[in-house]
Design an enzyme around this catalytic site. Structure first.
Site, mmCIF file in Angstrom:
data_model
loop_
_atom_site.group_PDB
_atom_site.id
_atom_site.type_symbol
_atom_site.label_atom_id
_atom_site.label_comp_id
_atom_site.label_asym_id
_atom_site.label_seq_id
_atom_site.Cartn_x
_atom_site.Cartn_y
_atom_site.Cartn_z
ATOM 1 N N GLY A 11 42.035 21.181 56.218
ATOM 2 C CA GLY A 11 43.169 20.517 55.574
ATOM 3 C C GLY A 11 42.871 19.829 54.261
ATOM 4 N N SER A 12 41.871 20.309 53.508
ATOM 5 C CA SER A 12 41.610 19.651 52.218
ATOM 6 C C SER A 12 42.736 19.936 51.212
ATOM 7 C CB SER A 12 40.243 20.039 51.655
ATOM 8 O OG SER A 12 40.251 21.363 51.183
ATOM 9 N N ASN A 13 43.331 21.116 51.292
ATOM 10 C CA ASN A 13 44.486 21.394 50.419
ATOM 11 C C ASN A 13 45.671 20.499 50.789
ATOM 12 O OD1 ASN A 13 44.228 23.659 48.354
ATOM 13 N ND2 ASN A 13 43.183 24.547 50.122
ATOM 14 N N ARG A 64 52.140 36.948 69.825
ATOM 15 C CA ARG A 64 52.428 36.396 68.502
ATOM 16 C C ARG A 64 53.929 36.177 68.336
ATOM 17 N NH1 ARG A 64 51.114 39.644 63.061
ATOM 18 N NH2 ARG A 64 53.348 39.811 62.792
ATOM 19 N N ARG A 90 47.000 32.363 59.821
ATOM 20 C CA ARG A 90 47.696 33.400 60.600
ATOM 21 C C ARG A 90 48.583 34.244 59.705
ATOM 22 N NH1 ARG A 90 45.844 33.388 65.192
ATOM 23 N NH2 ARG A 90 44.973 31.397 65.825
ATOM 24 N N ILE A 91 48.661 35.502 60.058
ATOM 25 C CA ILE A 91 49.650 36.370 59.415
ATOM 26 C C ILE A 91 50.999 35.991 60.013
ATOM 27 C CG2 ILE A 91 50.459 38.768 59.308
ATOM 28 C CD1 ILE A 91 47.451 39.558 59.427
ATOM 29 N N ASN A 106 51.754 30.460 49.455
ATOM 30 C CA ASN A 106 50.441 30.504 50.097
ATOM 31 C C ASN A 106 49.364 30.299 49.037
ATOM 32 O OD1 ASN A 106 48.578 31.164 52.309
ATOM 33 N ND2 ASN A 106 48.187 33.068 51.182
ATOM 34 N N HIS A 108 45.386 31.292 48.190
ATOM 35 C CA HIS A 108 44.328 32.225 48.606
ATOM 36 C C HIS A 108 43.120 32.054 47.692
ATOM 37 C CE1 HIS A 108 42.589 35.756 50.457
ATOM 38 N NE2 HIS A 108 42.229 36.140 49.248
ATOM 39 N N GLU A 173 41.822 25.161 43.821
ATOM 40 C CA GLU A 173 42.944 25.309 44.757
ATOM 41 C C GLU A 173 43.751 24.014 44.828
ATOM 42 O OE1 GLU A 173 42.176 27.013 48.666
ATOM 43 O OE2 GLU A 173 40.287 27.824 47.951
#
Ligand code: GRF
Length: 199
Positions: A11-13, A64, A90-91, A106, A108, A173
């Protein structure tokens, strides 16, 4: 504008979003953090900052699909303006993607379309690129494939390991994700086919 943040682990973002809101650099409300992982360090970060957490434990579900039914219904209850995937591993199935198309982003850790999927930093080292970085993009049906909002570059050093490269990309990021959220919330992002114009 209200955002909901999806996080799977450290959870750094997420923390960077919290810090930017607190510092007045990001004018949004974080309505909730949702995690698929009851052991995520991000839960503690949310609690310390008075942000509500919903744990939807992926491994407690038999499929899922059933997990995603609960995730979608929680999102719909919260009615966020923007859903932010910040290290959410997760996708997400098409039903949620379509429900939040143009309203879910998102982060990445590579310059997409290079190195989608897991271990993007290791993929970059293995390939031997001289520059890597991070990408914030809208989420669509393809994994790590939606329209690109922002990218930030990092030079790859000869002595980089996966860890050192990941560390330097992570700093970028933290800047890029908050910046993209602010642009979205200011109504400055216009999607034209694959391109995102910053107005
Ligand atoms: C980040 O590198 C993100 O891009 C990737 O997973 C990592 C999560 O880090 N998808 P954190 O949980 O935000 O610290």
């Amino acid at each position: 504008m209200r955002i909901v943040v999806l996080v799977s682990g450290r959870g750094s973002n997420f923390q960077a979003i919290i810090d930017n809101i607190a510092a007045g650099n990001l004018s949004v409300t974080c309505a909730e953090m949702i995690t698929d992982n009851p052991r995520a360090d991000a839960i503690q970060r949310a609690r310390e900052n008075g942000i509500t957490v919903t744990v939807i434990d992926y491994h407690a579900y038999s499929s899922r699909l059933s997990y995603e039914v609960d995730l979608l219904s929680r999102l719909d209850e919260l009615r966020p303006d923007l859903v932010v995937r910040a290290g959410y591993m997760r996708i997400i199935g098409n039903e949620i993607v379509l429900a939040y198309k143009g309203r879910m982003i998102n982060i990445h850790p590579s310059l997409l379309p290079s190195f989608p999927g897991l271990h993007a930093q290791a993929q970059a080292l293995e390939y031997g690129v001289k520059v890597s970085g991070c990408t914030v993009h809208f989420v669509d049906e393809e994994m790590d494939g939606g329209p690109v909002i922002l990218q930030r570059c990092v030079a790859v050093r000869d002595d980089d390991s996966e860890e050192t490269l990941a560390e330097r990309i992570l700093l970028e990021e933290h800047i890029a994700l908050s910046h993209a959220i602010q642009l979205f919330c200011d109504g400055k992002l216009k999607i034209c086919n694959r391109r995102v114009l910053i107005l």
